[in-house]
Design an enzyme around this catalytic site. Sequence first.
Site, PDB file in Angstrom:
ATOM      1  N   LYS A  53      -7.376  30.866  74.520  1.00 25.29           N
ATOM      2  CA  LYS A  53      -6.003  31.920  74.295  1.00 25.29           C
ATOM      3  C   LYS A  53      -6.557  33.406  74.415  1.00 25.29           C
ATOM      4  O   LYS A  53      -5.999  34.410  74.762  1.00 25.29           O
ATOM      5  CB  LYS A  53      -5.659  31.817  72.917  1.00 25.29           C
ATOM      6  N   GLN A  97      -4.030  28.771  64.120  1.00 25.69           N
ATOM      7  CA  GLN A  97      -4.590  27.529  64.885  1.00 25.69           C
ATOM      8  C   GLN A  97      -4.475  26.412  63.967  1.00 25.69           C
ATOM      9  O   GLN A  97      -5.162  26.486  62.772  1.00 25.69           O
ATOM     10  CB  GLN A  97      -6.087  27.693  65.685  1.00 25.69           C
ATOM     11  N   ASP A 120       4.104  31.852  67.499  1.00 21.86           N
ATOM     12  CA  ASP A 120       4.050  30.359  67.994  1.00 21.86           C
ATOM     13  C   ASP A 120       5.374  29.848  67.824  1.00 21.86           C
ATOM     14  O   ASP A 120       5.647  28.539  68.169  1.00 21.86           O
ATOM     15  CB  ASP A 120       3.301  29.581  67.013  1.00 21.86           C
TER      16      ASP A 120
END
Length: 312
Positions: A53, A97, A120
Amino acid sequence: MADLIDGRAIARQLDEETKAAVDDLVAAGHAAPGLTVILVGDDPASEIYVRRKIAACERVGIRSSKHTLPASTTQDALLTLIARLNADPEVHGILCQVPLPEHIDTGKVLGAIVPEKDVDGFHPVNVGRLSTGTGGIVPCTPLGVMKLLATVVDDFTGKDVVVIGKSNIVGKPVANLLLDAEATVTVTHIYTEGLAEICRQADIIVAAAGAPRLVKGHWVKDGAIIIDVGITRVAGENGKDRLVGDVAFDEVQHAAAVTPVPGGVGPMTIACLLSNTVKAARAAYGIDTNVSNHGMDREERAMLTGSGARPN
Ligand code: NAD
């Protein structure tokens, strides 16, 4: 022979658009969009995802920073960090994460990220917006699925779609996006009976079960479109792991189009994370993001529905 939906090429194209949008912001005197990634613990897979990422951010000119915290980090310490990042105007997107260590309440942590920076799309406010069709940030993998489908479907109206899997991060949001695009959607899961028969009716199958080669050739009608979200790591014959999707790829060549694994949905997920970060930055700068619904701008939405805004 089914057409291959090339996720790598489509993701590269999306990255170019994202880079151009970043360049436009910088040319207009704004700071480049900023994404902060939080990694707690030392899960090797998470480390790889985070590294990818960050590298992707660099490719398109997004500023990125990383907070690596030990597995022993307390929930309070994590919440304090998130509160600081929420208040930092240089940070437009925050990504924590998952999975988090067991002593941390994942829902509480993800819910602590302000919805505007929740790139997200997991915050309950964004989930609610998505299910009511009232804007917000769309989770990356479902958005990637829709963008892949849009390359092979002109109009979803009345299309019979089967979604396999009902998770909060893939199945349910994909189903909501497809409903919003006027498809007729059947959501199935591990306890669904007669899945083969249900799939055989479908114009489009989105498989997100994490069950290797679940979708067999005889489950698929001629000319169907298949998006394979599943990724399972299995031991290969040469001793090296390989990735297997939810679809028996070699058996579905009578379909019209299918995504490969790897190289289908996977690359789109990161590309959509980048585009979500730019959208969050544009919104923070007060620029009309032209977002009409589901975090997609009007052109994207028109692409999916054939006509743009429609009554609910
Ligand atoms: P999950 O385990 O949270 O949910 C799986 C869903 O599939 C559940 O609803 C379950 O009932 C259903 N299911 C499982 N086995 C089934 C079966 N045999 N028949 C019918 N339904 C079945 O998983 P998830 O997080 O939604 O992920 C699903 C898959 O997608 C996994 O393989 C995951 O690795 C992959 N994934 C890929 C990406 C990507 O970027 N490509 C992103 C997220 C998830």
